[in-house]
Design an enzyme around this catalytic site. Structure first.
Site, PDB file in Angstrom:
ATOM      1  CB  SER A   6     -22.703 -37.655 -14.737  1.00 36.91           C
ATOM      2  OG  SER A   6     -23.994 -38.104 -15.114  1.00 36.91           O
ATOM      3  CG  HIS A  31     -23.376 -33.387 -15.510  1.00 37.20           C
ATOM      4  ND1 HIS A  31     -23.269 -32.218 -16.217  1.00 37.20           N
ATOM      5  CD2 HIS A  31     -23.855 -34.305 -16.391  1.00 37.20           C
ATOM      6  CE1 HIS A  31     -23.654 -32.408 -17.466  1.00 37.20           C
ATOM      7  NE2 HIS A  31     -24.021 -33.671 -17.607  1.00 37.20           N
ATOM      8  CG  ASP A  33     -26.339 -36.558 -17.687  1.00 37.95           C
ATOM      9  OD1 ASP A  33     -26.083 -35.593 -18.424  1.00 37.95           O
ATOM     10  OD2 ASP A  33     -25.458 -37.255 -17.150  1.00 37.95           O
ATOM     11  CG  HIS A  64     -26.488 -32.229 -20.205  1.00 38.68           C
ATOM     12  ND1 HIS A  64     -25.669 -33.293 -20.524  1.00 38.68           N
ATOM     13  CD2 HIS A  64     -26.872 -31.686 -21.386  1.00 38.68           C
ATOM     14  CE1 HIS A  64     -25.559 -33.381 -21.842  1.00 38.68           C
ATOM     15  NE2 HIS A  64     -26.279 -32.425 -22.385  1.00 38.68           N
ATOM     16  CG  MET A  66     -28.952 -34.516 -23.172  1.00 38.26           C
ATOM     17  SD  MET A  66     -28.019 -35.912 -22.543  1.00 38.26           S
ATOM     18  CE  MET A  66     -28.172 -35.625 -20.781  1.00 38.26           C
ATOM     19  CG  MET A 135     -23.088 -33.530 -25.791  1.00 39.84           C
ATOM     20  SD  MET A 135     -23.136 -33.988 -24.055  1.00 39.84           S
ATOM     21  CE  MET A 135     -23.020 -35.770 -24.138  1.00 39.84           C
ATOM     22  N   GLY A 140     -27.118 -39.656 -24.458  1.00 48.83           N
ATOM     23  CA  GLY A 140     -28.148 -40.669 -24.202  1.00 48.83           C
ATOM     24  C   GLY A 140     -27.776 -41.679 -23.135  1.00 48.83           C
ATOM     25  N   GLY A 143     -21.127 -44.364 -19.936  1.00 52.49           N
ATOM     26  CA  GLY A 143     -20.277 -45.522 -20.188  1.00 52.49           C
ATOM     27  C   GLY A 143     -19.782 -45.695 -21.614  1.00 52.49           C
ATOM     28  CG  ASP A 174     -21.545 -34.844 -20.491  1.00 51.16           C
ATOM     29  OD1 ASP A 174     -21.166 -35.926 -20.028  1.00 51.16           O
ATOM     30  OD2 ASP A 174     -22.731 -34.454 -20.442  1.00 51.16           O
ATOM     31  N   GLY A 175     -18.659 -36.877 -21.534  1.00 52.72           N
ATOM     32  CA  GLY A 175     -18.763 -38.153 -22.235  1.00 52.72           C
ATOM     33  C   GLY A 175     -17.433 -38.864 -22.395  1.00 52.72           C
ATOM     34  N   GLY A 176     -17.344 -40.021 -21.772  1.00 49.61           N
ATOM     35  CA  GLY A 176     -16.153 -40.853 -21.955  1.00 49.61           C
ATOM     36  C   GLY A 176     -14.904 -40.345 -21.246  1.00 49.61           C
ATOM     37  N   GLY A 196     -19.148 -39.700 -15.287  1.00 46.06           N
ATOM     38  CA  GLY A 196     -20.190 -40.540 -14.715  1.00 46.06           C
ATOM     39  C   GLY A 196     -19.651 -41.895 -14.311  1.00 46.06           C
ATOM     40  CB  SER A 197     -19.109 -45.013 -16.248  1.00 48.93           C
ATOM     41  OG  SER A 197     -18.436 -44.401 -17.325  1.00 48.93           O
TER      42      SER A 197
END
Ligand code: DX5
Ligand code: ZN
Length: 218
Positions: A6, A31, A33, A64, A66, A135, A140, A143, A174-176, A196-197
């Protein structure tokens, strides 16, 4: 498994470098966002940025959205060069119309859902779409930590797809997602991992991408 780094966690002043790192690391997708400061409390990327990225990568551009009123942006993202366009089930009252609109623009269709939204809400649309984006943080921000119970949700969706002859529908998560929990998420049934992070927050994104691809299932 495919990795979709991401660019939300990349340096926005130097996205060409992020694309080069994705290429060198061998990531399959990019990806993107998109946040509107209404559906989520953050404001990020719009169609002009996707248009600028398009000539610099041959990877799948995975948008994606949002955003509220996603139907207003579909055509612009398609024209800008998006390959996949994913909207949130919570952001529209007409998922069928939106699916048809995205298809008519020549893009693949994804539906995303927030962590607290019941999986069953998307079941009626699965036979018409290409991808479900689960998700595993509140959308939003990059990280955040992977929410407990998320892998069970992925497994539940995977089982539903298998028992309903819907195996062609991809599960993207997606996420973490980090190197340390990616194996569990793949084993739960994920086809595409967003990171991402975990990629752009590291010293060497290229090596991190390669490390994701070295994760082996049981
Ligand atoms: C969050 C975004 C994610 C985000 C993931 O709303 O949808 O794609 O970039 O970031 P990490 O991998 O850092 O959790
Ligand atoms: Zn995302």
């Amino acid at each position: 498994m495919k990795l979709a780094p991401s660019i939300l966690s990349a340096d926005f002043s130097d996205l060409k470098t992020a694309l080069r790192q994705c290429k060198e690391g061998g990531a399959h997708w990019i990806h993107v966002d998109v946040m509107d400061n209404q559906f989520v409390p953050n404001l990020t990327i719009g169609p002009p940025v996707v248009k600028s990225l398009r000539p610099h990568t041959e990877k799948v551009l995975d948008v994606h959205m949002m955003v509220m009123e996603p139907e207003k942006l579909v055509e612009s993202f398609a024209k800008a060069g998006a390959d996949f366009i994913t909207f949130h089930i919570e952001a529209t009252e007409d998922p069928d119309g939106l699916i048809d609109l995205i298809k008519s623009c020549g893009c693949k269709v994804g539906i995303s859902l927030k962590p607290k939204t019941a999986l069953e809400e998307i079941y009626p649309f699965l036979d018409k779409i290409d991808l479900v984006l689960i998700m595993t943080v509140e959308p939003g921000f990059g990280g955040q930590g992977y929410l407990p119970g998320s892998s069970e949700r992925i497994s539940k969706l995977k089982a539903y797809l298998n028992t309903n002859c819907l195996e062609r529908v991809l599960i993207e998560v997606d996420g973490g997602i980090k190197l340390h929990n990616a194996k569990e998420i793949i084993e739960a049934g994920a086809d595409v991992l967003v990171a991402g992070s975990a990629v752009f927050g590291t010293e060497n994104p290229v090596e991190t991408i390669k490390a994701f691809y070295q994760i082996k299932e049981k």
